[in-house]
Design an enzyme around this catalytic site. Structure first.
Site, PDB file in Angstrom:
ATOM      1  N   ARG A   1      23.860  19.812  -6.429  1.00  0.00           N
ATOM      2  CA  ARG A   1      22.944  18.990  -7.223  1.00  0.00           C
ATOM      3  C   ARG A   1      23.320  18.987  -8.703  1.00  0.00           C
ATOM      4  O   ARG A   1      22.853  18.137  -9.452  1.00  0.00           O
ATOM      5  CB  ARG A   1      21.522  19.544  -7.076  1.00  0.00           C
ATOM      6  CG  ARG A   1      20.980  19.418  -5.673  1.00  0.00           C
ATOM      7  CD  ARG A   1      19.871  20.398  -5.429  1.00  0.00           C
ATOM      8  NE  ARG A   1      18.698  20.093  -6.199  1.00  0.00           N
ATOM      9  CZ  ARG A   1      17.542  19.706  -5.680  1.00  0.00           C
ATOM     10  NH1 ARG A   1      17.432  19.562  -4.388  1.00  0.00           N
ATOM     11  NH2 ARG A   1      16.508  19.470  -6.434  1.00  0.00           N
TER      12      ARG A   1
ATOM     13  N   LYS B   1      31.394   4.624 -12.607  1.00  0.00           N
ATOM     14  CA  LYS B   1      32.179   5.677 -11.949  1.00  0.00           C
ATOM     15  C   LYS B   1      33.203   6.265 -12.928  1.00  0.00           C
ATOM     16  O   LYS B   1      33.398   7.469 -12.996  1.00  0.00           O
ATOM     17  CB  LYS B   1      32.914   5.132 -10.715  1.00  0.00           C
ATOM     18  CG  LYS B   1      32.054   4.930  -9.503  1.00  0.00           C
ATOM     19  CD  LYS B   1      31.704   6.251  -8.846  1.00  0.00           C
ATOM     20  CE  LYS B   1      30.465   6.203  -8.006  1.00  0.00           C
ATOM     21  NZ  LYS B   1      29.207   5.916  -8.638  1.00  0.00           N
TER      22      LYS B   1
ATOM     23  N   HIS C   1      30.986 -14.257 -25.588  1.00  0.00           N
ATOM     24  CA  HIS C   1      29.773 -14.151 -26.409  1.00  0.00           C
ATOM     25  C   HIS C   1      29.710 -12.835 -27.182  1.00  0.00           C
ATOM     26  O   HIS C   1      28.643 -12.461 -27.660  1.00  0.00           O
ATOM     27  CB  HIS C   1      28.536 -14.337 -25.537  1.00  0.00           C
ATOM     28  CG  HIS C   1      28.499 -15.671 -24.862  1.00  0.00           C
ATOM     29  ND1 HIS C   1      28.337 -16.844 -25.552  1.00  0.00           N
ATOM     30  CD2 HIS C   1      28.682 -16.019 -23.557  1.00  0.00           C
ATOM     31  CE1 HIS C   1      28.385 -17.868 -24.704  1.00  0.00           C
ATOM     32  NE2 HIS C   1      28.600 -17.387 -23.487  1.00  0.00           N
TER      33      HIS C   1
ATOM     34  N   GLU D   1      31.389   8.434 -15.567  1.00  0.00           N
ATOM     35  CA  GLU D   1      30.814   9.708 -15.132  1.00  0.00           C
ATOM     36  C   GLU D   1      31.856  10.717 -14.666  1.00  0.00           C
ATOM     37  O   GLU D   1      31.632  11.917 -14.773  1.00  0.00           O
ATOM     38  CB  GLU D   1      29.694   9.512 -14.089  1.00  0.00           C
ATOM     39  CG  GLU D   1      30.102   9.126 -12.704  1.00  0.00           C
ATOM     40  CD  GLU D   1      28.909   9.183 -11.732  1.00  0.00           C
ATOM     41  OE1 GLU D   1      28.882   8.354 -10.822  1.00  0.00           O
ATOM     42  OE2 GLU D   1      28.028  10.048 -11.862  1.00  0.00           O
TER      43      GLU D   1
ATOM     44  N   ASN E   1      10.975  23.702 -11.547  1.00  0.00           N
ATOM     45  CA  ASN E   1      11.691  22.427 -11.678  1.00  0.00           C
ATOM     46  C   ASN E   1      10.737  21.467 -12.361  1.00  0.00           C
ATOM     47  O   ASN E   1       9.559  21.430 -12.014  1.00  0.00           O
ATOM     48  CB  ASN E   1      12.027  21.824 -10.305  1.00  0.00           C
ATOM     49  CG  ASN E   1      13.068  22.613  -9.562  1.00  0.00           C
ATOM     50  OD1 ASN E   1      13.598  23.583 -10.083  1.00  0.00           O
ATOM     51  ND2 ASN E   1      13.346  22.205  -8.338  1.00  0.00           N
ATOM     52  N   GLY E   2      11.244  20.661 -13.292  1.00  0.00           N
ATOM     53  CA  GLY E   2      10.384  19.675 -13.958  1.00  0.00           C
ATOM     54  C   GLY E   2      10.273  19.974 -15.440  1.00  0.00           C
ATOM     55  O   GLY E   2      11.072  20.731 -15.998  1.00  0.00           O
TER      56      GLY E   2
ATOM     57  N   CYS F   1      17.803  21.106 -11.136  1.00  0.00           N
ATOM     58  CA  CYS F   1      17.218  22.401 -10.789  1.00  0.00           C
ATOM     59  C   CYS F   1      16.907  22.518  -9.292  1.00  0.00           C
ATOM     60  O   CYS F   1      16.562  21.536  -8.641  1.00  0.00           O
ATOM     61  CB  CYS F   1      15.922  22.604 -11.552  1.00  0.00           C
ATOM     62  SG  CYS F   1      16.129  22.524 -13.317  1.00  0.00           S
TER      63      CYS F   1
ATOM     64  N   GLU G   1      29.361  -0.985 -11.492  1.00  0.00           N
ATOM     65  CA  GLU G   1      29.522   0.248 -10.719  1.00  0.00           C
ATOM     66  C   GLU G   1      30.887   0.891 -10.997  1.00  0.00           C
ATOM     67  O   GLU G   1      30.983   2.112 -11.152  1.00  0.00           O
ATOM     68  CB  GLU G   1      29.340  -0.080  -9.225  1.00  0.00           C
ATOM     69  CG  GLU G   1      29.584   1.056  -8.245  1.00  0.00           C
ATOM     70  CD  GLU G   1      28.699   2.272  -8.451  1.00  0.00           C
ATOM     71  OE1 GLU G   1      27.754   2.221  -9.249  1.00  0.00           O
ATOM     72  OE2 GLU G   1      28.981   3.307  -7.829  1.00  0.00           O
TER      73      GLU G   1
ATOM     74  N   LYS H   1      23.242  15.811  -9.051  1.00  0.00           N
ATOM     75  CA  LYS H   1      23.226  14.946  -7.869  1.00  0.00           C
ATOM     76  C   LYS H   1      21.854  14.344  -7.649  1.00  0.00           C
ATOM     77  O   LYS H   1      21.712  13.190  -7.282  1.00  0.00           O
ATOM     78  CB  LYS H   1      23.658  15.760  -6.643  1.00  0.00           C
ATOM     79  CG  LYS H   1      23.764  14.956  -5.362  1.00  0.00           C
ATOM     80  CD  LYS H   1      24.899  13.971  -5.428  1.00  0.00           C
ATOM     81  CE  LYS H   1      25.001  13.081  -4.207  1.00  0.00           C
ATOM     82  NZ  LYS H   1      25.797  11.870  -4.514  1.00  0.00           N
TER      83      LYS H   1
ATOM     84  N   TRP I   1      19.218  23.158 -14.500  1.00  0.00           N
ATOM     85  CA  TRP I   1      19.890  22.079 -15.225  1.00  0.00           C
ATOM     86  C   TRP I   1      19.072  21.899 -16.494  1.00  0.00           C
ATOM     87  O   TRP I   1      17.910  21.496 -16.441  1.00  0.00           O
ATOM     88  CB  TRP I   1      19.888  20.813 -14.366  1.00  0.00           C
ATOM     89  CG  TRP I   1      20.647  19.664 -14.938  1.00  0.00           C
ATOM     90  CD1 TRP I   1      21.989  19.441 -14.843  1.00  0.00           C
ATOM     91  CD2 TRP I   1      20.110  18.557 -15.676  1.00  0.00           C
ATOM     92  NE1 TRP I   1      22.327  18.273 -15.478  1.00  0.00           N
ATOM     93  CE2 TRP I   1      21.192  17.701 -15.999  1.00  0.00           C
ATOM     94  CE3 TRP I   1      18.833  18.195 -16.094  1.00  0.00           C
ATOM     95  CZ2 TRP I   1      21.035  16.525 -16.715  1.00  0.00           C
ATOM     96  CZ3 TRP I   1      18.674  17.017 -16.816  1.00  0.00           C
ATOM     97  CH2 TRP I   1      19.764  16.200 -17.115  1.00  0.00           C
TER      98      TRP I   1
HETATM   99  C1  AGP Z   1      26.004   7.846  -9.031  1.00  0.00           C
HETATM  100  O1  AGP Z   1      27.385   8.037  -9.079  1.00  0.00           O
HETATM  101  C2  AGP Z   1      25.242   8.575  -9.992  1.00  0.00           C
HETATM  102  N1  AGP Z   1      25.552   9.959  -9.970  1.00  0.00           N
HETATM  103  C3  AGP Z   1      23.771   8.214 -10.189  1.00  0.00           C
HETATM  104  O2  AGP Z   1      23.774   7.017 -10.896  1.00  0.00           O
HETATM  105  C4  AGP Z   1      22.834   8.069  -8.957  1.00  0.00           C
HETATM  106  O3  AGP Z   1      23.191   6.961  -8.202  1.00  0.00           O
HETATM  107  C5  AGP Z   1      21.380   7.954  -9.475  1.00  0.00           C
HETATM  108  O4  AGP Z   1      21.039   9.138 -10.141  1.00  0.00           O
HETATM  109  C6  AGP Z   1      20.384   7.662  -8.377  1.00  0.00           C
HETATM  110  O5  AGP Z   1      20.359   8.685  -7.429  1.00  0.00           O
HETATM  111  P1  AGP Z   1      19.653   8.468  -6.040  1.00  0.00           P
HETATM  112  O6  AGP Z   1      20.415   7.427  -5.298  1.00  0.00           O
HETATM  113  O7  AGP Z   1      19.698   9.814  -5.368  1.00  0.00           O
HETATM  114  O8  AGP Z   1      18.250   8.011  -6.332  1.00  0.00           O
END
Ligand code: AGP
Length: 606
Positions: A27, A482, A501, A485, A98-99, A2, A478, A601, A74
């Protein structure tokens, strides 16, 4: 996630509200809306989907006004729809939020009994009716004080009123909020980025504060309505452009920018002449720190995970890492000789901020590693170490990840040298290696064809695995994150040695598996683990480094070789092909790469 924008002026403002909402689009959001005062009445225009749709709706409804609040939503309570989009209004009050209001169900029941009708399924609508109700018996300031005390949960609010036609009220608890100052007009924004096109003069609300904004006056108050004086700050002017240029997507541009951002970051922290690290404002003596806790979410957490290996290897500090959303609820034993490090690209992640807040309240030493230096996390930490990578617009964090690792590595080297664990010779050698990292990263970018080809297999598969040991294990996590997402492909990151395991049971004929095996301490063991998955039918995409030694395996499906460098720096290079793999997989599927579904974001809710 948001975003809020508000303007009170003596000129028309709706066009500028829309332009500022566009700045917040990166965002991630699902609906948008605006409310203004028109001929003395509150008028809303809202839509599901993009701000462009809102813009068209505003034009067709000929909405105009000299005061307005706008929002990109959002969804948390109630699915994405026009009705659930903000603002939420009564006849006399309109609110953007927001929140999350945690006691909205109880408040709604009370208000319904009093005869208030609810149109949406949101938690926000209760705020509009609650204010309307309190205004019947209280003046405006007392209404705000009393209503804010009734709300449980987190919020940043922007509110306009039918009966106060030049006034915007802003209020903050948990979610960030900024006020901007302009000529004969003032602004409200959920972050300073939303306001940058209109002003570089801002103040930030602290938790619990609210403000009354008119076109010629801004006043701030604490929870009890006592007036608070605020500093007006000048926003930094970053020269980085926010355009895609010739790129199709911000993500592609941001991956390619990595050599430059490494260079910029190294230049900020390394004194090339004296071959030393400059963190001028480090506020503690080295003997005051005996342990370190690294905290972040998502990709930022993965950078902490990589750094754990560095801190363990090069310092005598006790090192632990934590996911911010877990840290905030643990029964923690705070230690005054511990340094708590918060890693966040946006600097606004609610869980990371809450973890920082707990440390602050316990008077701990806090350091933040952020990209946005005006962010809440940066403002509230004792020491801020920016990653200097310029605005990152793609929801998937790429250049910020490398920047976070880089600053963590630099901090580690500084502490190691100050602790006299590494000698001056090794310290300076490591600094020299850092100076060559940007060029080596540039060469790693030239691996496109093989990755494009490989991505076709990943999108066809019902699942995939990413394996690594040591520093490469967090990079495997990581890489898998990626792919999930962006390409919506199920992917698991695993320590290669853990496969036997349990997860080995998942391997079947043709399953794509990424094996990260640069020639480091773990190389031979990882190659053995690779053989185990190949033997069970996996199609292995091996990421290793260039070397004269041939790899003893005939059945590797595809091999990507990054440049050679010291093993502690391999994480910087082996990350790049994985970013590209996710990018091309999403591209093949035609997905919205810069705004993947369901994600945001800047994650400003819990
Ligand atoms: C990364 O590709 C993600 N979109 C997500 O995990 C992100 O790194 C996480 O939300 C943390 O965000 P920040 O670094 O702005 O705190």
């Amino acid at each position: 996630m948001c975003g809020i924008v508000g303007i009170t002026s003596n000129k028309e403002v709706t066009t500028r509200i829309v332009n500022s909402l566009k700045k917040l689009e990166y965002r991630g959001y699902d609906s948008a809306g605006i409310a203004t005062l028109n001929d003395g009445f509150i008028k809303e225009v809202k839509c599901e989907g993009r701000v462009e749709v809102l813009e068209k709706n505003i034009t067709s409804s000929n909405l105009q006004g000299e005061i307005a609040i706008g929002h990109v939503r959002w969804a948390t309570h109630g699915r994405p729809s026009t009705i659930n989009a903000h603002p939420h209004s009564s006849e006399t009050v309109s609110v953007v939020h927001n929140g999350i209001i945690e006691n909205s169900t109880i408040l709604k029941k009370i208000l319904e009994k009093k005869g208030y009708n609810f149109k949406s399924q949101t938690d926000t609508e209760v705020i509009a009716h609650l204010i309307t109700d309190y205004l019947k018996k209280n003046n405006l300031k007392n209404t705000i004080i009393k209503v804010l005390k009734k709300l449980h949960g987190s919020f940043a609010l922007g509110i306009i009123f039918k009966d106060y036609p030049d006034l915007i009220v802003g209020a903050r608890r948990g979610s960030p909020l900024a006020v901007g100052y302009g000529p004969n007009e003032n602004y409200l924004g959920s972050d300073s980025y939303a306001l940058k096109s209109m002003t570089n003069k801002v103040s930030y609300l602290n938790d619990g504060e609210f403000c009354l904004i008119k076109d010629n006056q801004v006043e701030f108050f604490d929870t009890n309505g006592i007036k608070v004086n605020k500093k007006i700050l000048n926003l930094s002017q970053d020269n980085q452009d926010n355009d895609k240029g010739d790129y199709k997507h911000f993500m592609a541009k941001e991956i390619d920018e990595q050599p430059t951002t490494i260079k910029n970051c190294v230049n900020e922290y390394i004194d090339k002449i004296n071959k030393q690290i400059n963190i001028y404002n480090f506020p503690w003596k080295i003997n005051q720190i005996n342990s370190i806790v690294l905290i972040g979410c998502g990709t930022a957490y993965h950078s902490c995970l990589v750094a754990k290996y560095w801190f363990e290897e090069y310092t005598s500090l006790d090192v632990s890492i934590d996911i911010a959303s877990e840290f905030r609820y643990r029964k923690l034993k705070f230690k005054s000789d511990c340094l708590y490090v918060f890693v966040s690209q946006s600097g606004e992640t609610a869980d990371t901020y809450a973890a920082l807040d707990i440390c602050k309240k316990n008077k701990m030493k806090t350091c933040s590693i952020v990209n946005v230096i005006e962010s809440s996390i940066a403002r509230d930490s004792n020491l801020v170490l920016p990653i200097h990578c310029g605005p990152e617009i793609g929801v998937a964090s790429t250049k910020a990840f490398l920047g976070q690792m880089l600053v963590l590595y630099i901090l580690c080297l500084k502490l190691s040298f100050d602790q006299k664990i590494i000698t001056k010779k090794i310290y300076q050698e490591k600094i020299k290696n850092l100076l060559s990292l940007s060029n080596l990263c540039k060469k790693t970018l030239l691996t496109d064809n093989k990755i494009q080809k490989a991505s076709k297999e990943f999108i066809k598969a019902k699942g995939s695995m990413f394996l690594g040991r040591g520093y490469s294990f967090p990079i495997a996590l990581e890489g898998a994150l990626k792919l999930k997402e962006l390409a919506y492909v199920h992917a698991e990151g695993y320590p290669a040695g853990e496969m036997k395991h349990g997860p080995l049971a998942l391997i079947e004929e043709g399953m794509p598996v990424v094996v990260l095996a640069p020639r480091d301490n773990h190389y031979k063991k990882t190659i053995s683990n690779m053989q185990e998955v190949i033997a069970r039918g996996a199609k292995v995409l091996l990421v290793t480094n260039k070397s004269k030694d041939e790899i003893q395996s005939e059945n590797i499906w595809e091999k990507i070789e990054v440049e050679n460098l010291t093993e502690d720096l391999f994480p910087f290079l082996i990350t790049v092909p994985l970013q590209k793999l996710a990018y091309y997989s999403a591209l093949q599927n035609g997905y919205d790469i810069d705004k993947p579904r369901n994600l945001a974001k800047s994650v400003t809710v819990e």
